[in-house]
Design an enzyme around this catalytic site. Structure first.
Site, short mmCIF file in Angstrom:
data_model
loop_
_atom_site.label_atom_id
_atom_site.label_comp_id
_atom_site.label_asym_id
_atom_site.label_seq_id
_atom_site.Cartn_x
_atom_site.Cartn_y
_atom_site.Cartn_z
CB SER A 314 -0.96 -0.28 1.28
OG SER A 314 -1.95 1.03 1.14
CG ASP A 366 -6.43 -3.32 -3.91
OD1 ASP A 366 -6.91 -2.31 -3.29
OD2 ASP A 366 -5.42 -3.49 -3.36
#
Length: 540
Positions: A314, A366
């Site tokens: 991330s 995602d």
């Protein structure tokens, strides 16, 4: 969609938001009315006691009052079901109905107070009737603040990540370890900030399977633009591993939100080097710590033949990618593995340059690898256009979305929101949010996001491995029956944000780790297959 106007002010609740709260209140009121009616019919012959006539009258008036309230709430629900999100015309009578409903609170409160007073005076009647009156008073006090006045508020899910393992993507911290694992000890590595009891590091040991002696430096120092990271030796892969933690604190969120672009000064021949400001600052902080504090020099003095590998998840993946770009010249063999990195990270030229030594991995739908300032602006425009075209009431859209999220299936099998229009997919289908020109709805071109200097188009780092789920399933990516295909993908496949039940869960590091373990165990999936165009990348 517009907020209702009551008592001379506009409220943050629309007239079509009262269907579900109204149905809930209606259900409670009907059950309450039926219970009181049964109580009256079964025990009216036992009300020939002192004060019994009074109680009989009380129950009759209560039944009538409840019937009026049930009728009013039913009308509110029916009116709230009419119209569409952008067409509140059929619901213009809603304000009058709400005034009536609010006015009914006064006799409700008065009658509940009288019932409590009569019971307190010790009316000598059947005990069941007395208990029923007490229950009526209690239930009524619970419903004085009706469900129709408390709309549900959406919640957001934040990504929580931990420093990654050198042989796999970072995983969520396991359950807290016992006191014996969280104790001070003499360390052979540098430990900075925030782990006085050694609990975080014990979790890292359990997650990575490394030994204490394998760690060179561990930093839990966490501020805006300053991320926690660790440096360790992976003897099995003969690598010096730098792992950068992802978003886990408010300071990290502020780093994420610094989404302006700034020039990136690199000692290379690439032109137009731009990057995400917050992540660039965070990568520069880690770079200064590694180089200026001699952390990398210490690691390579122990294992000079090892190569440098940088990993992250991330926010940590974005910082790892930029850190790899900064360290490319002094460490030509550097490799970076970015797990679920943000899309809005690099300029086009840096994106092309990074393909030779950075590999990104994206799971399913995602949202983070599709997230950038320009993509958010595009999503806003597409959603507004879909809402303007939609001819279905809000409650039907919400019911359809709940069904799709809980039980899966293909949203393309559902009816469309336009009859004879130019949209061909249902509202909650991922492809239904595509922009379609329409003369019926226009958007203002005045937007700060359209500044090409402040917000130029940015791209994800390196070449992208995409794990896609075969078929459709429910919300979780952890179903045993779920199977995934692995393929190289182009960045253009992540140029739009997809709306779906897994857009957030596919970003969670524990789910990503579980899917990776499943894919690696399946010999039919081959992550080392040759890329379709472009140079090859060593994944070892």
């Amino acid at each position: 969609m517009p907020g209702m106007v009551l008592f001379g002010r506009r409220w943050a609740i629309a007239s079509d938001d009262l269907v579900f709260p109204g149905v809930f209140e209606l259900l409670v009121r009907v059950l309450w009315w039926v219970g009181i009616l049964m109580l009256y019919l079964m025990h009216r012959g036992k009300l020939d006691c002192p004060g019994g006539c009074l109680l009989s009258s009380y129950l009759i008036v209560l039944l009538v009052l409840l019937a009026v309230i049930i009728g009013t709430v039913s009308a509110i629900v029916c009116v709230s079901m009419k119209g569409t999100i952008c067409n509140p015309g059929p619901r213009k009578s809603m304000s009058k109905l709400l005034y009536v409903r609010l006015a009914l609170f006064l006799p409700e409160m008065v009658w509940a107070s009288l019932g409590a007073a009569w019971i307190a005076d010790g009316v000598q009647c059947d005990r069941t009737v007395g208990n029923g009156i007490i229950a009526t008073v209690v239930v009524r006090t619970r419903t004085w603040c009706p469900a129709t006045s408390r709309p549900a508020l959406p919640s957001s899910i934040s990504s929580r990540t931990t420093p990654g393992a050198p042989r796999s993507p970072p995983r969520s911290l396991p359950t807290p370890l016992g006191p014996s694992s969280c104790r001070r000890r003499t360390t052979d590595y540098d430990l900075v900030g925030g782990d006085q009891l050694n609990c975080h590091f014990s979790s890292i040991l359990q997650t990575t399977g490394l030994q204490h002696r394998d760690f060179i430096h561990v930093s839990f120092h966490d501020k805006v633009y300053e991320l926690p990271f660790l440096v360790a030796l992976d003897h099995r892969k003969e690598s010096v591993v730098v792992a950068v933690r992802g978003t886990m604190s408010l300071q990290d969120i502020l780093t994420d939100l610094s989404a302006e672009s700034e020039p990136l000064n690199l000692e290379c021949e690439v032109q137009d080097c731009w990057a995400h400001k917050g992540i660039s600052q965070a990568a520069r902080y880690v770079y200064c710590r590694l180089v200026n504090d001699g952390i990398l020099s210490q690691a390579f003095s122990i294992a000079p033949e090892y190569r440098l590998v940088i990993v992250g998840h991330s926010l940590g993946a974005g910082a790892a990618a930029l850190l790899a770009l900064m360290l490319k010249r002094p460490y030509p063999q550097v490799r970076c593995y970015a797990f679920s990195p943000p899309r809005g990270l690099l300029s086009k030229s840096l994106y092309e340059y990074s393909k030779t030594f950075i590999v990104s991995l994206v799971l399913g739908k995602d949202v983070i690898p599709r997230l950038s300032v320009t993509n958010l602006e595009d999503l806003k425009r597409r959603i507004l256009r879909v809402i303007a075209h939609c001819n279905k009431p809000k409650y039907k859209i919400l019911l359809r979305g709940c069904w799709y999220e809980l039980f899966g299936g293909s949203p393309e099998d559902l009816p469309t929101e336009l009859d004879g229009g130019d949209l061909t997919q249902p509202l909650l289908g991922e492809h239904s949010l595509l922009a379609h020109g329409s003369p019926a709805y226009s958007f203002s071109s005045e937007s700060p996001l359209e500044s090409p200097t402040r917000y130029p188009p940015l791209y994800p780092p390196g070449r992208i491995i995409h794990l896609e789920e075969e078929g459709a399933s429910g919300r979780c990516s952890c179903y045993p029956a779920a199977r995934y295909t692995v393929r190289w993908s182009h960045e253009s496949e992540f140029s739009k944000i997809l709306i779906g039940p897994k857009m957030l869960t596919d970003h969670m590091p524990d789910i990503l780790m579980r899917v990776l373990d499943h894919v690696v165990s399946d010999r039919a999936a081959c992550v080392s297959c040759p890329a379709r165009g472009g140079s090859s990348v060593d994944l070892a």
